[in-house]
Design an enzyme around this catalytic site. Sequence first.
Site, PDB file in Angstrom:
ATOM      1  N   HIS A 190      -9.548   1.416   4.602  1.00 52.50           N
ATOM      2  CA  HIS A 190      -8.415   1.718   5.576  1.00 52.50           C
ATOM      3  C   HIS A 190      -8.559   2.536   6.628  1.00 52.50           C
ATOM      4  O   HIS A 190      -9.244   3.569   6.508  1.00 52.50           O
ATOM      5  CB  HIS A 190      -7.254   2.401   4.515  1.00 52.50           C
ATOM      6  N   GLY A 199       2.417   2.227  10.579  1.00 48.15           N
ATOM      7  CA  GLY A 199       3.549   3.497  10.573  1.00 48.15           C
ATOM      8  C   GLY A 199       4.320   3.897  11.884  1.00 48.15           C
ATOM      9  O   GLY A 199       5.035   4.721  11.763  1.00 48.15           O
ATOM     10  N   GLU A 224      -5.447  -4.633  10.626  1.00 46.59           N
ATOM     11  CA  GLU A 224      -4.442  -3.553  10.830  1.00 46.59           C
ATOM     12  C   GLU A 224      -4.739  -2.877  12.003  1.00 46.59           C
ATOM     13  O   GLU A 224      -5.619  -1.817  12.095  1.00 46.59           O
ATOM     14  CB  GLU A 224      -4.471  -2.673   9.531  1.00 46.59           C
ATOM     15  N   ASN A 273       0.686  -1.307   0.144  1.00 43.32           N
ATOM     16  CA  ASN A 273      -0.196  -0.039   0.138  1.00 43.32           C
ATOM     17  C   ASN A 273       0.893   1.321  -0.033  1.00 43.32           C
ATOM     18  O   ASN A 273       1.427   1.467   1.091  1.00 43.32           O
ATOM     19  CB  ASN A 273      -0.858  -0.140   1.429  1.00 43.32           C
ATOM     20  N   GLU A 281      -6.839   4.982   7.584  1.00 46.52           N
ATOM     21  CA  GLU A 281      -6.667   6.392   7.452  1.00 46.52           C
ATOM     22  C   GLU A 281      -7.903   6.882   6.814  1.00 46.52           C
ATOM     23  O   GLU A 281      -8.237   8.028   6.933  1.00 46.52           O
ATOM     24  CB  GLU A 281      -5.422   6.447   6.605  1.00 46.52           C
ATOM     25  N   LYS A 297      -0.226   4.294  -0.224  1.00 47.82           N
ATOM     26  CA  LYS A 297      -0.581   5.460   0.193  1.00 47.82           C
ATOM     27  C   LYS A 297      -0.354   6.741  -0.707  1.00 47.82           C
ATOM     28  O   LYS A 297      -0.201   6.480  -1.954  1.00 47.82           O
ATOM     29  CB  LYS A 297      -0.132   5.825   1.564  1.00 47.82           C
TER      30      LYS A 297
HETATM   31  P1  PGA Z   1       2.756   0.350   7.617  1.00 50.30           P
HETATM   32  O1  PGA Z   1       1.417   0.615   6.640  1.00 50.30           O
HETATM   33  O2  PGA Z   1       3.265  -0.949   7.050  1.00 50.30           O
HETATM   34  O3  PGA Z   1       3.607   1.348   7.068  1.00 50.30           O
HETATM   35  O4  PGA Z   1       2.686   0.208   8.992  1.00 50.30           O
HETATM   36  C1  PGA Z   1       0.463  -0.575   6.666  1.00 50.30           C
HETATM   37  C2  PGA Z   1      -0.916   0.084   6.322  1.00 50.30           C
HETATM   38  O5  PGA Z   1      -1.537   1.141   6.796  1.00 50.30           O
HETATM   39  O6  PGA Z   1      -1.488  -0.548   5.380  1.00 50.30           O
END
Ligand code: PGA
Length: 270
Positions: free
Chosen positions: A110, A186, A180, A23, A112, A25
Amino acid sequence: MAAGETAPRQGRMKQSVKMIVGNWKMNGLGADLATTVADLLHDLHLEPQQCRVGICPPATLIDRLARDVRTSHIEVGGQDCRVEAKGAFTGGVSAEMLVDAGARLVILGHSERRQEFGESDALVSDKVGAALRAGLTPIICVGETLAQREAGEAASVVRGQVLGSLNDDLAGKDWALAYEPVWAIGTGLTPTLEQISEIHAAARAAMIERLGDGGGAAPILYGGSVNPGNARDILAVDEVGGALVGGASLKAADFLAIIRAAQPASVAAG
Ligand code: PGA
């Protein structure tokens, strides 16, 4: 590659074929395709297809990435779609448009988007319907916040999100869930392997509660600070069918290491 031509699908080799999805983003410009993706293709080229691999770049790169990977088994995906197929929705991208650009996957719900855009389980469920209507494979994200985990609510939050975000139309279709935990995304933090196992089991039970037998086959990916150092252990946990990878998917060497960790030992060593 035509749909279903050679990529390992769920249901077949369910226990051994993991699904690793990057991903990106809101990261990536055209120049990154010439570096990151070219490096990845170079090194993945000779490996047998013993792992299902996807990359979800920003919408602006789907078309170019899909062209670049057309001779590989890498699947391209979007990171969201609207429920409507078309219309007066300035800035919106529909599932049909993602398919038209060359996508086969789409990440939905997601955290976010749930947090920044207030996406509800009901909206995610409608988006799942839109994705299926267009022929996309939805990857449906769920996960608790730190406050919810500390309150002992992680399993019940995930159960609620699964029950609310799935869609009846998923039965018999190609799709995946992604667990997740919001606090792991992150941050470099990850749940313990026991915690991952517990929530994946709870998610599986909720998938079956929601869809009956149809909830038993889809892989459950783990996402949140997956990296080359922890991927092998996480991917070996019961009911972990793959990984959704954010930051580490932006570097070809790291993403490749995670893909190798997902392959049977005999393949990864070769
Ligand atoms: P990350 O993100 O691997 O940077 O923690 C995962 C995601 O948000 O899908």
